[in-house]
Design an enzyme around this catalytic site. Structure first.
Site, PDB file in Angstrom:
ATOM      1  N   GLU A 221      24.897  26.011  -1.069  1.00 47.88           N
ATOM      2  CA  GLU A 221      25.052  25.634  -2.519  1.00 47.88           C
ATOM      3  C   GLU A 221      26.800  25.424  -2.552  1.00 47.88           C
ATOM      4  OE1 GLU A 221      24.030  26.594  -7.026  1.00 47.88           O
ATOM      5  OE2 GLU A 221      25.338  27.998  -5.980  1.00 47.88           O
TER       6      GLU A 221
ATOM      7  N   GLU B 293      21.845  35.757 -11.396  1.00 47.29           N
ATOM      8  CA  GLU B 293      22.802  35.622 -10.632  1.00 47.29           C
ATOM      9  C   GLU B 293      24.348  35.765 -11.317  1.00 47.29           C
ATOM     10  OE1 GLU B 293      24.799  32.001  -7.774  1.00 47.29           O
ATOM     11  OE2 GLU B 293      23.533  31.388  -9.484  1.00 47.29           O
TER      12      GLU B 293
END
Length: 258
Positions: A240, A143
């Site tokens: 998130e 990521e």
């Protein structure tokens, strides 16, 4: 619309961690993700998932010493054995919890760090992780993370992540597309989703710039959720973000997009 997973590390902090599973299920989530499971017994976490009918979407491999500021060890020289042990632990948890995706964090590089050396170690470690995961039909994701929230993080851009993915050459190595991080670093989200979607392994959302609910801020997430559907993404989208108040009070976006 996409399937949404609650990130239990950031959401539902008004509850003890193990109680967050039930809270998320009551609010309509079908999946959950979180940073790390290792503080808890895998069997205990699996029981919570079964009890509340939830799917474990994602968690991270061990990141090194989080309390001391480490944010992954995949790029760090001299930590290869520790990295491999961490991969083994992550796979064991993934098999117990039933999730298919493990996020491997790269790590922090200092301003004087030798990026070429770190990158070479990263490629070798990712190849190892992908190989071990493939034996269990699991996916490894990497990521890009913005440098405002995580200064010094090695991987910041989607194009860089996909170049690394191509160089490793493992079919089960994909890139996590966190729309919050990508907007801060590079923007042009719709174009990049169209460009990279075939090799996106997981998606996350949060409002920009304050990382609250995704129905506020500068990004038109309603449009992007429709685009993600149009592009055929069938994975999870993780929320998130840091709720403005009580998590359950800020879920108008979930009702609108589910």
């Amino acid at each position: 619309m996409p399937r949404f997973a609650a990130n239990l590390s950031m959401m539902y902090q008004e509850h003890a961690f193990l109680d967050r599973f039930g809270a998320a299920a009551r609010d309509g989530f079908k999946g959950v993700e979180y940073l790390f499971p290792y503080e808890f017994d895998a069997g205990e976490l699996a029981a919570r998932l079964r009890e509340h009918g939830l799917t474990q979407a994602l968690f991270n491999a061990p990141p090194g010493d989080w309390a001391k500021g480490e944010r992954g060890i995949a790029i760090l020289p001299g930590r290869e054995d520790e990295f491999r042990r961490g991969v083994e632990t992550a796979i064991r948890y993934a098999l117990a919890l039933g999730n298919k995706k493990i996020h491997v964090m790269a790590g922090i590089v200092g301003p004087d760090g030798d990026r070429a050396r770190h990158r070479a170690i990263y490629l070798t470690n990712l190849a190892y992780a992908a190989g071990e995961a493939a034996a269990h039909e699991l996916m490894i994701v990497i990521e890009p993370i913005n440098t405002r929230n995580m200064p010094g993080y090695f991987l910041n851009r989607q194009d860089d992540a996909h170049q690394i993915r191509r160089e490793v050459g493992a079919a089960n190595l994909k890139v996590q597309f966190d729309l919050y991080h990508a907007q801060i670093v590079e923007g042009d989200l719709a174009v990049k989703l169209r460009q990279f979607m075939p090799d996106v392994g997981h998606i996350q959302v949060a409002g920009v710039p304050d990382r609250h609910e995704p129905d506020e801020g500068e990004v038109n997430f309603s449009y992007l959720m429709k685009l993600i559907d149009t592009l055929g993404y069938d994975g999870w989208v993780g929320g998130e973000y840091i709720p403005r108040g009580k998590t359950s009070d800020g879920l108008a976006w979930l009702k609108a997009w589910s």
